[in-house]
Design a protein around this motif. Structure first.
Motif, PDB file in Angstrom:
ATOM      1  N   ILE A 162       6.624   3.840   4.435  1.00 11.87           N
ATOM      2  CA  ILE A 162       7.558   4.607   4.123  1.00 11.87           C
ATOM      3  C   ILE A 162       8.237   5.688   4.954  1.00 11.87           C
ATOM      4  N   GLY A 163       7.453   6.092   6.173  1.00 11.74           N
ATOM      5  CA  GLY A 163       6.904   7.046   6.903  1.00 11.74           C
ATOM      6  C   GLY A 163       8.164   7.311   7.594  1.00 11.74           C
ATOM      7  N   VAL A 164       7.786   5.690   8.147  1.00 10.43           N
ATOM      8  CA  VAL A 164       8.664   5.114   9.565  1.00 10.43           C
ATOM      9  C   VAL A 164      10.961   5.028   8.882  1.00 10.43           C
ATOM     10  N   ARG A 165      10.365   4.464   8.208  1.00  8.57           N
ATOM     11  CA  ARG A 165      11.553   4.165   7.579  1.00  8.57           C
ATOM     12  C   ARG A 165      12.322   5.461   7.177  1.00  8.57           C
ATOM     13  N   MET A 166      11.708   6.429   5.986  1.00 11.61           N
ATOM     14  CA  MET A 166      12.773   7.550   5.733  1.00 11.61           C
ATOM     15  C   MET A 166      12.815   8.010   7.455  1.00 11.61           C
ATOM     16  N   ALA A 167      11.724   8.630   8.483  1.00 12.40           N
ATOM     17  CA  ALA A 167      12.589   9.361   9.487  1.00 12.40           C
ATOM     18  C   ALA A 167      13.375   8.453   9.859  1.00 12.40           C
ATOM     19  N   MET A 168      13.720   6.661   9.903  1.00 14.65           N
ATOM     20  CA  MET A 168      14.688   6.295  10.485  1.00 14.65           C
ATOM     21  C   MET A 168      16.038   6.542  10.146  1.00 14.65           C
ATOM     22  N   ILE A 169      16.136   6.707   8.583  1.00 15.35           N
ATOM     23  CA  ILE A 169      17.198   6.703   8.066  1.00 15.35           C
ATOM     24  C   ILE A 169      17.308   8.329   8.281  1.00 15.35           C
ATOM     25  N   GLY A 170      16.711   9.514   8.069  1.00 12.20           N
ATOM     26  CA  GLY A 170      16.696  10.255   8.113  1.00 12.20           C
ATOM     27  C   GLY A 170      17.641  10.953   9.408  1.00 12.20           C
ATOM     28  N   LEU A 171      16.903  10.236  10.737  1.00  8.47           N
ATOM     29  CA  LEU A 171      17.407  10.875  12.400  1.00  8.47           C
ATOM     30  C   LEU A 171      18.761   9.937  12.407  1.00  8.47           C
ATOM     31  N   ARG A 172      19.040   8.967  11.696  1.00 10.99           N
ATOM     32  CA  ARG A 172      20.876   8.276  11.397  1.00 10.99           C
ATOM     33  C   ARG A 172      21.451   8.990  11.059  1.00 10.99           C
ATOM     34  N   GLU A 173      20.953   9.326   9.529  1.00 13.76           N
ATOM     35  CA  GLU A 173      21.999   9.903   9.376  1.00 13.76           C
ATOM     36  C   GLU A 173      22.872  10.936   9.509  1.00 13.76           C
ATOM     37  N   ILE A 174      21.540  11.973  10.283  1.00 14.82           N
ATOM     38  CA  ILE A 174      22.084  12.982  10.865  1.00 14.82           C
ATOM     39  C   ILE A 174      22.773  13.263  11.734  1.00 14.82           C
ATOM     40  N   GLY A 175      22.261  11.685  12.502  1.00 12.86           N
ATOM     41  CA  GLY A 175      23.514  11.602  13.916  1.00 12.86           C
ATOM     42  C   GLY A 175      22.217  11.445  14.973  1.00 12.86           C
ATOM     43  N   ILE A 176      20.793  11.787  15.618  1.00 12.73           N
ATOM     44  CA  ILE A 176      20.598  11.953  16.086  1.00 12.73           C
ATOM     45  C   ILE A 176      19.499  10.513  16.466  1.00 12.73           C
ATOM     46  N   GLU A 177      20.356  10.164  17.939  1.00 15.03           N
ATOM     47  CA  GLU A 177      19.796   9.087  18.224  1.00 15.03           C
ATOM     48  C   GLU A 177      18.605   9.184  19.744  1.00 15.03           C
ATOM     49  N   ASP A 178      18.180  10.635  19.485  1.00 18.94           N
ATOM     50  CA  ASP A 178      17.081  10.123  21.160  1.00 18.94           C
ATOM     51  C   ASP A 178      16.201  12.138  20.833  1.00 18.94           C
ATOM     52  N   PRO A 179      15.784  11.090  19.566  1.00 19.24           N
ATOM     53  CA  PRO A 179      14.979  12.538  19.077  1.00 19.24           C
ATOM     54  C   PRO A 179      13.662  13.142  19.913  1.00 19.24           C
ATOM     55  N   LYS A 180      13.505  12.713  20.470  1.00 18.22           N
ATOM     56  CA  LYS A 180      12.492  12.711  21.707  1.00 18.22           C
ATOM     57  C   LYS A 180      12.745  13.237  23.285  1.00 18.22           C
ATOM     58  N   GLY A 181      13.929  13.061  23.042  1.00 17.99           N
ATOM     59  CA  GLY A 181      14.428  13.563  24.625  1.00 17.99           C
ATOM     60  C   GLY A 181      15.676  14.405  24.659  1.00 17.99           C
ATOM     61  N   SER A 182      16.986  13.529  25.006  1.00 17.50           N
ATOM     62  CA  SER A 182      18.083  14.425  25.076  1.00 17.50           C
ATOM     63  C   SER A 182      18.026  15.450  23.338  1.00 17.50           C
ATOM     64  N   GLN A 183      18.104  14.981  22.702  1.00 18.41           N
ATOM     65  CA  GLN A 183      18.557  15.966  21.637  1.00 18.41           C
ATOM     66  C   GLN A 183      16.867  16.677  20.236  1.00 18.41           C
ATOM     67  N   ARG A 184      16.002  16.745  21.352  1.00 19.47           N
ATOM     68  CA  ARG A 184      14.553  17.206  20.433  1.00 19.47           C
ATOM     69  C   ARG A 184      14.776  18.974  20.298  1.00 19.47           C
ATOM     70  N   LYS A 185      15.401  19.156  20.002  1.00 16.07           N
ATOM     71  CA  LYS A 185      16.233  20.748  19.720  1.00 16.07           C
ATOM     72  C   LYS A 185      17.079  20.875  19.277  1.00 16.07           C
ATOM     73  N   ASP A 186      17.729  19.836  18.323  1.00 16.41           N
ATOM     74  CA  ASP A 186      18.351  19.434  18.054  1.00 16.41           C
ATOM     75  C   ASP A 186      18.657  19.400  16.536  1.00 16.41           C
ATOM     76  N   PHE A 187      17.420  19.727  15.664  1.00 16.09           N
ATOM     77  CA  PHE A 187      16.970  18.668  14.673  1.00 16.09           C
ATOM     78  C   PHE A 187      15.546  20.061  13.991  1.00 16.09           C
ATOM     79  N   TYR A 188      15.096  19.582  12.797  1.00 13.47           N
ATOM     80  CA  TYR A 188      14.357  19.883  12.244  1.00 13.47           C
ATOM     81  C   TYR A 188      14.245  18.845  10.853  1.00 13.47           C
ATOM     82  N   VAL A 189      12.568  18.804  10.899  1.00 12.48           N
ATOM     83  CA  VAL A 189      12.500  18.342   9.572  1.00 12.48           C
ATOM     84  C   VAL A 189      11.743  18.989   8.762  1.00 12.48           C
ATOM     85  N   LEU A 190      12.112  19.318   6.756  1.00 12.74           N
ATOM     86  CA  LEU A 190      11.072  19.765   5.913  1.00 12.74           C
ATOM     87  C   LEU A 190      10.467  19.141   5.308  1.00 12.74           C
ATOM     88  N   ILE A 191       9.598  18.933   5.439  1.00  8.93           N
ATOM     89  CA  ILE A 191       8.748  17.610   4.362  1.00  8.93           C
ATOM     90  C   ILE A 191       7.957  18.456   3.380  1.00  8.93           C
TER      91      ILE A 191
END
Ligand SMILES: [Zn+2]
Ligand SMILES: [Zn+2]
Length: 195
Positions: free
Chosen positions: A24-53
């Motif tokens: 569930i968590g992996v799928r949730m995160a993949m959907i979340g990142l996809r929908e906000i346009g983050i393709e490289d969460p641990k690299g070039s875009q690591r400072k471009d987003f934020y998650v509230l759990i």
């Protein structure tokens, strides 16, 4: 970003076991990142987003693994609501998505993998293959991220006038002109044992 199976493998390793929450968590995160346009969460875009759990359960570890966000980096914020939901915020574009795991999925999952007797194994396998709309509710939302919640150096630190503890990031409270820490106003989770 890695594919689902690779991410699930990584999160299982970090979490310590495979479970429905990892799927569930992996799928949730993949959907979340996809929908906000983050393709490289641990690299070039690591400072471009934020998650509230909104929960501290198995899936939380998977979301942390997939996004690379963490409490220490202030890119992950935990709200103790007990709701299996997470919101993904693109700090550059403000696009924000809240993904909630549907409670009904426990029932609908029975259509999938009926050959598996064990309820938990069956759910785990079903959650891998179920279509997104049977597993999750996805909402477009807006999120106000306060300046004092952003990563980076603390905006300020002040000393509590009652107990002397130092408070960072504007978490102090002003009670009749007195600057106090949260526990001094609302009570403590611990009791000090006098030596
Ligand atoms: Zn687990
Ligand atoms: Zn205090």
């Amino acid at each position: 970003m890695d594919n689902f199976e690779t991410l699930l493998e990584q999160s299982t390793k970090i979490h310590g076991h495979i479970c429905a929450g990892q799927v569930i968590g992996v799928r949730m995160a993949m959907i979340g990142l996809r929908e906000i346009g983050i393709e490289d969460p641990k690299g070039s875009q690591r400072k471009d987003f934020y998650v509230l759990i909104e929960i501290d359960r198995c899936a939380t570890d998977a979301i942390q693994t997939v996004t690379g966000c963490s409490l220490g980096k202030r890119s992950l914020k935990w709200l103790d609501y007990g709701i299996m939901a997470a919101t993904f915020v693109n700090l550059k574009t403000n696009k924000s998505i809240r993904v909630t795991a549907l409670e009904e999925a426990r029932e609908t999952s029975k259509k999938y993998c009926p050959e598996i007797d064990d309820k938990y194994k069956q759910q785990l396998e079903a959650y891998r293959v179920m279509p997104e709309n049977e597993l999750f509710k996805v909402q477009n939302v807006t999120v106000n991220v306060p300046k004092q919640d952003m990563p980076g150096r603390p905006l300020q630190r002040v000393q509590c006038e009652k107990c002397g503890d130092w408070v960072q990031d504007c978490r102090e409270e002003n009670q009749n002109g007195q600057i106090l820490c949260h526990p001094c106003v609302h009570g403590r989770y611990y009791q000090i044992i006098e030596e």
